[in-house]
Design an enzyme around this catalytic site. Structure first.
Site, PDB file in Angstrom:
ATOM      1  N   GLU A  62       0.830  -1.202   0.000  1.00 14.69           N
ATOM      2  CA  GLU A  62       0.000   0.000   0.000  1.00 14.69           C
ATOM      3  C   GLU A  62       0.866   1.255   0.000  1.00 14.69           C
ATOM      4  OE1 GLU A  62      -3.775   1.847   2.439  1.00 14.69           O
ATOM      5  OE2 GLU A  62      -1.948   1.352   3.538  1.00 14.69           O
ATOM      6  N   TRP A  84      -8.218  -2.071  -0.066  1.00 13.13           N
ATOM      7  CA  TRP A  84      -9.033  -1.073  -0.761  1.00 13.13           C
ATOM      8  C   TRP A  84     -10.113  -1.726  -1.629  1.00 13.13           C
ATOM      9  CZ3 TRP A  84      -8.997   4.272  -0.412  1.00 13.13           C
ATOM     10  CH2 TRP A  84      -7.959   4.828   0.358  1.00 13.13           C
ATOM     11  N   TYR A 157      -4.515   9.469  -2.043  1.00 19.47           N
ATOM     12  CA  TYR A 157      -3.159   9.737  -1.560  1.00 19.47           C
ATOM     13  C   TYR A 157      -2.097   9.827  -2.656  1.00 19.47           C
ATOM     14  CZ  TYR A 157      -5.410   8.356   2.797  1.00 19.47           C
ATOM     15  OH  TYR A 157      -6.263   8.278   3.858  1.00 19.47           O
ATOM     16  N   CYS A 224      -8.053   9.803   5.199  1.00 22.02           N
ATOM     17  CA  CYS A 224      -8.157   9.695   6.664  1.00 22.02           C
ATOM     18  C   CYS A 224      -6.904  10.278   7.313  1.00 22.02           C
ATOM     19  CB  CYS A 224      -8.352   8.245   7.076  1.00 22.02           C
ATOM     20  SG  CYS A 224      -9.927   7.546   6.558  1.00 22.02           S
ATOM     21  N   ARG A 282      -7.565  12.435  10.610  1.00 29.01           N
ATOM     22  CA  ARG A 282      -8.873  12.943  11.033  1.00 29.01           C
ATOM     23  C   ARG A 282      -9.764  11.833  11.571  1.00 29.01           C
ATOM     24  NH1 ARG A 282     -12.894  11.427   7.670  1.00 29.01           N
ATOM     25  NH2 ARG A 282     -12.216  10.545   5.675  1.00 29.01           N
ATOM     26  N   ASP A 285      -9.820   4.264  12.360  1.00 31.17           N
ATOM     27  CA  ASP A 285     -10.346   2.932  12.673  1.00 31.17           C
ATOM     28  C   ASP A 285      -9.273   2.274  13.541  1.00 31.17           C
ATOM     29  OD1 ASP A 285     -11.033   0.250  12.762  1.00 31.17           O
ATOM     30  OD2 ASP A 285     -11.658   0.140  10.674  1.00 31.17           O
TER      31      ASP A 285
END
Length: 435
Positions: A62, A84, A157, A224, A282, A285
């Site tokens: 990733e 994803w 990203y 995130c 922000r 999980d």
């Protein structure tokens, strides 16, 4: 000592004890707290949690996907990384379902990909329908055209890191009888960061952002972890000497003063600076995402440090909405674990130590002192953290030196180029991912 797992499980416990119950976009429900921080000294080991087994190669894949500037899941799927998949499939499913509502045909449900019917050959004949997620991912893997269209996640990203502001516009040509495409070349924030670290390492602008308000609507999921900043400091002569002592250089030269030592270190290419990284997030999980984020930014810090010949120093995560989904609570409690009773510790000793029986009185095990159990390193908890592993770069220093000048070489990095040595962990804990 591994303090990272302790800090992480303390955060999980904090959420369980003090969290607020909230609704969320996935309709699952969460318990959350706001505004927490994780800090880790890289010299204490690589930050890969040990209280559950981590999918290391997926973490590497990733991050390399981000760094390549890629935003299509094809690369991830080909590298057996599926974190994803749900987001891509949810986007596909929404579009096909929307088209179905607008375009019903007879009594036969036909769903389309932006108007193109998906025909599935079955034993009973052709079937037109939305693919299942398993079929969708298999088609991403085997059909390049399908992957190009449906594997794309928008300006997430990789796009923001490597080509901020990149856009395509159609402009009329001079004769006015046609159009042609022009490309606005985006800003390569990662290359700029590397350049600034080499030329102005004390800058307070060593920052990369993924939060571009103009592009949020084009993302399947807004970022995130939305930015990171790096900070460097000069190493002391003693710190450089410690690095030199651990290096492979022949230790047969002994300068008489500090200037002599520093000249020796320079000739051996011993780093002059340490580098720290702080990321901002922000939405967290905490059971599933945060362990990935910690290890991923730890690896990013290692890659940047290696590229500019610095020493990884401190990793810091500033965390906003830290939540546990309600369907993750049982798995979280398993990972936090509990303290073992005295008898359970003795039973563990007997299970793992063949010589233990000669040390213990089988008739009166309670008389065995806790100090003896501690001395024999018997775990105190059901998920006692193991020592953190170390990271080994398989690419040479020469590769990273070339990488600092040409980031296209990132395409030559693979997840097997980063090896975590001496990694011990407790078993995997299955917890649902809410998309």
């Amino acid at each position: 000592m591994n303090n990272l797992d302790k800090k992480y499980t303390d955060l999980l416990q904090d959420i369980l004890e003090h969290g607020t119950h909230k609704e969320d976009r996935t309709k699952t429900g969460t318990i959350s707290v706001f505004g927490r921080q994780i800090r880790h000294k890289m010299s204490d080991g690589f930050p890969l949690l040990t209280t559950k087994k981590m999918a290391w190669r997926s973490i590497c894949s990733e991050l390399l996907w981000f760094l390549r500037g890629d935003t299509n899941i094809k690369f991830l799927v080909d590298n057996n990384c599926h974190i994803w998949d749900g987001d891509a499939y949810k986007n596909y499913e929404k579009i096909t379902n929307d088209f179905q509502l607008e375009n019903p045909i007879d009594d036969f449900i036909i769903k389309t990909l932006r108007g193109e019917m998906i025909k599935i050959e079955t034993e009973d004949g052709d079937d037109y329908r939305t693919l299942t997620q398993e079929e969708f991912i298999n088609k991403i893997k085997t059909d390049d055209e399908f992957a190009k269209k449906w594997g794309e996640l928008g300006k997430i990203y990789g796009s923001q890191w490597r080509s901020w502001g990149k856009d395509f516009k159609q402009i009329p040509n001079e004769t006015g009888d046609g159009v042609y495409d022009i490309t606005t070349i985006g800003i390569d924030q990662i290359q700029n960061l590397i350049n600034d670290l080499k030329t102005n390492p004390n800058s307070r602008r060593l920052l990369v952002s993924a939060w571009n308000p103009a592009d949020l609507d084009s993302c399947v999921l807004p970022p995130c972890h939305y930015s990171f900043q790096v900070y460097t400091r000069e190493l002391s002569s003693q710190e450089r000497k410690n690095i030199y002592d651990k290096s492979s250089w022949i230790k047969d030269v002994f300068p008489t003063d500090e200037n002599g030592w520093n000249s020796l270190f320079d000739s051996c290419n011993i780093p002059t600076r340490a580098i720290s990284l702080m990321w901002n997030q922000r939405s967290v999980d905490t059971p599933l995402g945060l362990p990935f984020n910690i290890a991923s930014y730890g690896l990013l810090l290692e890659i940047i440090a290696k590229t500019v010949n610095m020493v990884p120093d401190e990793l810091i995560g500033n965390l906003g909405d830290c939540h546990i989904y309600l369907n993750q609570v049982d798995g979280v409690k398993e990972q936090i674990g509990r303290e073992l009773t005295h008898r359970e510790r003795i039973e563990k000793l007997l299970e793992t130590n063949k010589d233990a029986k000669s040390l213990l009185s089988q008739e009166e095990p309670e008389v065995i002192s806790s100090l003896l159990l501690d001395e024999l390193k018997v775990p105190k908890r059901t998920r006692e953290p193991y020592p953190l592993p170390t990271l080994k770069h398989m690419k040479t220093d020469e590769f990273y030196k070339a990488l600092s000048e040409d980031l296209t070489l990132l395409t030559h990095l693979d997840n097997i180029d980063f090896v975590v040595e001496n990694y011990q962990s407790h078993p995997t804990i299955k917890m649902p991912l809410s998309n």
